[in-house]
Motif scaffolding. Structure first.
Motif, mmCIF file in Angstrom:
data_model
loop_
_atom_site.group_PDB
_atom_site.id
_atom_site.type_symbol
_atom_site.label_atom_id
_atom_site.label_comp_id
_atom_site.label_asym_id
_atom_site.label_seq_id
_atom_site.Cartn_x
_atom_site.Cartn_y
_atom_site.Cartn_z
ATOM 1 N N LEU A 85 24.801 44.994 42.563
ATOM 2 C CA LEU A 85 25.486 45.252 43.826
ATOM 3 C C LEU A 85 25.399 46.697 44.276
ATOM 4 O O LEU A 85 25.456 47.622 43.472
ATOM 5 N N PHE A 86 25.270 46.875 45.580
ATOM 6 C CA PHE A 86 25.608 48.144 46.223
ATOM 7 C C PHE A 86 26.973 47.930 46.852
ATOM 8 O O PHE A 86 27.207 46.930 47.542
ATOM 9 N N ALA A 119 18.047 43.476 52.506
ATOM 10 C CA ALA A 119 19.393 43.319 51.970
ATOM 11 C C ALA A 119 20.054 42.008 52.384
ATOM 12 O O ALA A 119 19.876 41.535 53.519
ATOM 13 N N GLU A 120 20.803 41.446 51.449
ATOM 14 C CA GLU A 120 21.811 40.446 51.757
ATOM 15 C C GLU A 120 23.140 41.201 51.796
ATOM 16 O O GLU A 120 23.556 41.785 50.799
ATOM 17 N N LEU A 121 23.766 41.216 52.948
ATOM 18 C CA LEU A 121 24.932 42.072 53.155
ATOM 19 C C LEU A 121 26.138 41.232 53.577
ATOM 20 O O LEU A 121 26.041 40.379 54.462
ATOM 21 N N ARG A 122 27.268 41.466 52.917
ATOM 22 C CA ARG A 122 28.532 40.845 53.272
ATOM 23 C C ARG A 122 29.600 41.942 53.272
ATOM 24 O O ARG A 122 29.434 42.976 52.641
ATOM 25 N N PHE A 142 29.500 44.850 50.561
ATOM 26 C CA PHE A 142 28.768 44.406 49.377
ATOM 27 C C PHE A 142 27.350 44.067 49.822
ATOM 28 O O PHE A 142 27.159 43.334 50.793
ATOM 29 N N ALA A 143 26.365 44.590 49.108
ATOM 30 C CA ALA A 143 24.978 44.288 49.448
ATOM 31 C C ALA A 143 24.145 44.211 48.184
ATOM 32 O O ALA A 143 24.433 44.884 47.186
ATOM 33 N N VAL A 168 31.070 37.872 44.037
ATOM 34 C CA VAL A 168 30.974 39.245 43.544
ATOM 35 C C VAL A 168 32.122 39.487 42.575
ATOM 36 O O VAL A 168 33.209 38.918 42.712
ATOM 37 N N GLU A 169 31.871 40.334 41.602
ATOM 38 C CA GLU A 169 32.836 40.578 40.537
ATOM 39 C C GLU A 169 34.215 41.004 41.057
ATOM 40 O O GLU A 169 35.238 40.463 40.602
ATOM 41 N N PRO A 170 34.319 41.949 42.007
ATOM 42 C CA PRO A 170 35.659 42.360 42.462
ATOM 43 C C PRO A 170 36.454 41.213 43.084
ATOM 44 O O PRO A 170 37.674 41.123 42.889
ATOM 45 N N ALA A 171 35.798 40.319 43.823
ATOM 46 C CA ALA A 171 36.502 39.187 44.427
ATOM 47 C C ALA A 171 37.009 38.239 43.346
ATOM 48 O O ALA A 171 38.121 37.699 43.446
ATOM 49 N N ALA A 172 36.203 38.033 42.301
ATOM 50 C CA ALA A 172 36.638 37.177 41.193
ATOM 51 C C ALA A 172 37.846 37.786 40.488
ATOM 52 O O ALA A 172 38.778 37.074 40.099
ATOM 53 N N LEU A 173 37.855 39.102 40.323
ATOM 54 C CA LEU A 173 38.991 39.765 39.675
ATOM 55 C C LEU A 173 40.263 39.613 40.501
ATOM 56 O O LEU A 173 41.347 39.347 39.958
ATOM 57 N N ALA A 174 40.161 39.781 41.816
ATOM 58 C CA ALA A 174 41.335 39.628 42.681
ATOM 59 C C ALA A 174 41.846 38.194 42.641
ATOM 60 O O ALA A 174 43.064 37.957 42.615
ATOM 61 N N ARG A 175 40.942 37.241 42.622
ATOM 62 C CA ARG A 175 41.342 35.829 42.576
ATOM 63 C C ARG A 175 42.032 35.498 41.256
ATOM 64 O O ARG A 175 43.034 34.772 41.223
ATOM 65 N N CYS A 176 41.507 36.036 40.167
ATOM 66 C CA CYS A 176 42.118 35.815 38.856
ATOM 67 C C CYS A 176 43.504 36.459 38.791
ATOM 68 O O CYS A 176 44.447 35.874 38.251
#
Length: 352
Positions: A85-86, A119-122, A142-143, A168-176
């Motif tokens: 990730l960028f 890039a795939e950018l969100r 996130f890209a 993406v890892e940060p979204a998974a952490l927030a969801r957990c």
């Protein structure tokens, strides 16, 4: 689009591709029971390991991790981590729809380490912030390179799995985190989520499962190992084993001399990490005014009570260990509970 059918009796398998291991978690469809969880250790890597070499390690490890397990179905949610990730927080004027997408892409284009056309950018809209006399929108970008995404998906499909989503890892952490703190009051409070991995640490400030700020800090388990190796004049591999075995024992079972040596060697690294996290907290207090952080939750494969206690002395906030399975009725002994936070967050993802 891939649909998520209510008749399914299980959720997707969350696939966390780490530097030293692969972790898999699957939950029941109602997210109230653990179906299976597995950690597969990967062979050691060198600092200059290429992404293609990581792909080869993950491919072999994923196939072996699935053998003889109780996972149901072939649907998986795979994660993009810090290597792929960028990530950048940017500020843009408040706009709607396609106008916002264009502004974010323009702002990110000059910062990406690769071309915007590759890039795939969100992005995630965090909150409104004041900058001078203007009110801007804080956005987390996130890209990843499209080829990196394609290689990751191809690797998963080679294992005869069906990737129904990429997260993406940060979204998974927030969801957990949101799944652990589910009271109505918890949903309106803000927290610092800290995931200490072997290479880096992810710091996420969230309100419920909504991210406000994300930063990767260049400090992880490998830095603790290097510090211990220098202090005790031993190989890094020996330092890894010493730190792991000492940290996983109950305090009354630890060798006091070893514990003191590990603590002394680790202190400078912990102080650096505590300083970085303090700066994240200060950024939040200045940028997102009016609501303080109520807790820090420590997870990741390197999270231990000793590290929690040490970081707690640096941060003026309540600190506790992550436990992704705290609400489940029965869970086997899976070692350090915080190591499962990303995989569990992936397994919790709702699919449309």
């Amino acid at each position: 689009m891939i649909s998520w059918l209510g008749k399914h009796r299980c959720g997707p398998v969350g696939v966390d591709l780490g530097a030293r291991s692969i972790k898999l978690v699957q939950l029941s469809a109602d997210r109230l029971h653990l179906i299976d969880a597995c950690r597969w250790e990967l062979p050691p890597i060198q600092p200059n390991t290429s992404f293609e070499q990581h792909i080869a390690r993950w491919s072999e490890g994923l196939a072996k991790a699935l053998e003889g397990r109780a996972f149901r179905g072939r649907e998986v949610v795979v994660c993009l981590g810090d290597r792929q990730l960028f990530l950048q927080n940017v500020r843009v004027p408040r706009e709607m729809g396609a106008h916002m997408h264009r502004l974010v892409a323009q702002e990110a284009a000059g910062r990406l380490p690769f071309g915007i056309d590759e890039a795939e950018l969100r992005f995630v809209e965090a909150a409104d912030v004041r900058q001078g006399d203007a009110t801007l929108r804080e956005v987390i970008v996130f890209a990843c390179q499209r080829t990196v995404l394609q290689q990751t998906l191809q690797m998963v499909e080679t294992a005869k799995l069906n990737p129904v989503a990429v997260d993406v890892e940060p979204a998974a952490l927030a969801r957990c985190y949101a799944a652990q703190f589910r009271r109505e009051d918890d949903k309106n409070e803000r927290a610092l989520i800290v995931h200490v991995g072997y290479s880096r640490t992810a710091a996420v400030i969230a309100q419920g499962d909504e991210m406000l700020f994300v930063k990767y800090i260049e400090i992880g388990g490998s830095h603790f190992d290097a510090a211990i190796a220098r202090h005790l004049k031993m190989d890094a591999s020996e330092a890894t084993l010493l730190r792991k075995h000492n940290g996983d024992r109950r305090s009354d079972m630890q060798d006091p001399e070893v514990a003191r040596s590990v603590a002394e060697a680790s202190r400078p690294v912990i102080e650096r990490l505590g300083g970085e996290l303090s700066m994240c907290i200060r950024y939040h207090s200045v940028t997102f005014r009016g609501q303080p952080l109520v807790r820090m939750v420590l997870g990741g494969g390197e999270s231990t009570p000793q590290l929690l206690e040490s970081l707690g002395r640096h941060l003026d906030v309540k600190c506790e260990l992550s436990d992704p399975f705290r609400s489940f009725p029965t869970v086997p002994n899976l070692g350090r509970k915080g190591q499962w936070d990303v995989a569990t967050g992936l397994a919790l993802r709702e699919l449309n």
